[in-house]
Design a protein around this motif. Structure first.
Motif, mmCIF file in Angstrom:
data_model
loop_
_atom_site.group_PDB
_atom_site.id
_atom_site.type_symbol
_atom_site.label_atom_id
_atom_site.label_comp_id
_atom_site.label_asym_id
_atom_site.label_seq_id
_atom_site.Cartn_x
_atom_site.Cartn_y
_atom_site.Cartn_z
ATOM 1 N N THR A 62 51.096 42.860 46.220
ATOM 2 C CA THR A 62 49.456 43.207 46.864
ATOM 3 C C THR A 62 49.391 44.580 46.170
ATOM 4 O O THR A 62 48.190 44.615 45.667
ATOM 5 N N ALA A 63 50.022 45.482 46.631
ATOM 6 C CA ALA A 63 50.710 46.975 46.205
ATOM 7 C C ALA A 63 49.477 46.921 44.572
ATOM 8 O O ALA A 63 49.361 47.777 44.280
ATOM 9 N N GLU A 64 50.852 45.910 44.034
ATOM 10 C CA GLU A 64 50.584 46.289 41.840
ATOM 11 C C GLU A 64 49.538 45.639 42.048
ATOM 12 O O GLU A 64 48.511 46.431 40.537
ATOM 13 N N ILE A 65 48.495 44.653 42.417
ATOM 14 C CA ILE A 65 47.442 44.529 41.822
ATOM 15 C C ILE A 65 46.313 45.209 42.432
ATOM 16 O O ILE A 65 45.652 45.821 40.834
ATOM 17 N N ILE A 66 46.466 45.631 43.276
ATOM 18 C CA ILE A 66 45.377 47.064 43.848
ATOM 19 C C ILE A 66 45.609 48.151 42.712
ATOM 20 O O ILE A 66 44.990 48.449 42.503
ATOM 21 N N SER A 67 46.930 48.618 42.525
ATOM 22 C CA SER A 67 47.252 49.809 41.913
ATOM 23 C C SER A 67 47.091 49.366 40.637
ATOM 24 O O SER A 67 46.564 51.056 39.775
ATOM 25 N N THR A 68 47.148 48.411 40.259
ATOM 26 C CA THR A 68 45.667 48.634 38.484
ATOM 27 C C THR A 68 44.492 48.440 38.700
ATOM 28 O O THR A 68 43.622 49.018 37.450
ATOM 29 N N ALA A 69 44.371 48.331 39.821
ATOM 30 C CA ALA A 69 42.526 47.458 39.799
ATOM 31 C C ALA A 69 41.979 49.130 39.641
ATOM 32 O O ALA A 69 41.093 49.546 39.430
#
Length: 157
Positions: A62-69
């Motif tokens: 979840t954090a990775e998806i948000i962090s890439t955006a």
């Protein structure tokens, strides 16, 4: 002012007993919903000084998806964040360095929902998977945050 965003991890696979809980991954639907949330945050030019996240697989994804955006300046991941309850989160958040004005917490229920309840007072909102609640608190120090001192600014899902 301090701003804290509480994000419950996206929908995860069914567990395989207590020992398999830590390794549960996001479902395809869970990934899609978090990706959609990330797009909304990016379109609105959100950023955070800091992300605090549980080391469980579903919260990492979840954090990775948000962090890439969106821009997140620093990442903190500790084993204590896994299934942390309200008091454990409060202890960590109250000790944040004052140079940080905004934090994104990615974790689990019931800890995040009870933390949200603490921040905004009487209002109780049960965070569902992939739901983000943004709380604004009119203080200069993380240590000055008390029960009911925050305002629920927005909920995004």
């Amino acid at each position: 002012m301090k701003r804290i965003a509480l994000l419950r991890h996206g929908e995860a696979e069914y567990g395989k007993g207590q020992s398999g809980d830590f390794d549960r991954k996001l479902t395809s639907s869970g990934k899609y919903r978090v990706e959609r949330l990330a797009l909304v945050l990016a379109e609105r030019k959100f950023s955070f000084d800091l992300i605090l996240q549980s080391p469980a697989v579903r919260t990492q994804e979840t954090a990775e998806i948000i962090s890439t955006a969106i821009e997140i300046k620093k990442k903190l991941e500790e084993k204590d964040y896994y299934l942390a309850e309200k008091d454990a989160w409060l202890e960590k958040i109250n000790d944040l360095p004052e140079e940080f004005d905004s934090a994104l917490v990615v974790g689990h229920n019931p800890g995040l929902s009870t933390l949200l309840d603490y921040y905004v007072g009487d209002y109780f909102l049960n965070l569902s998977p992939g739901m983000l609640a943004i709380v604004e608190i009119e203080v200069d120090s993380w240590k000055a945050i008390t029960a009911g001192s925050g305002v629920l600014a927005e909920v995004i899902q």
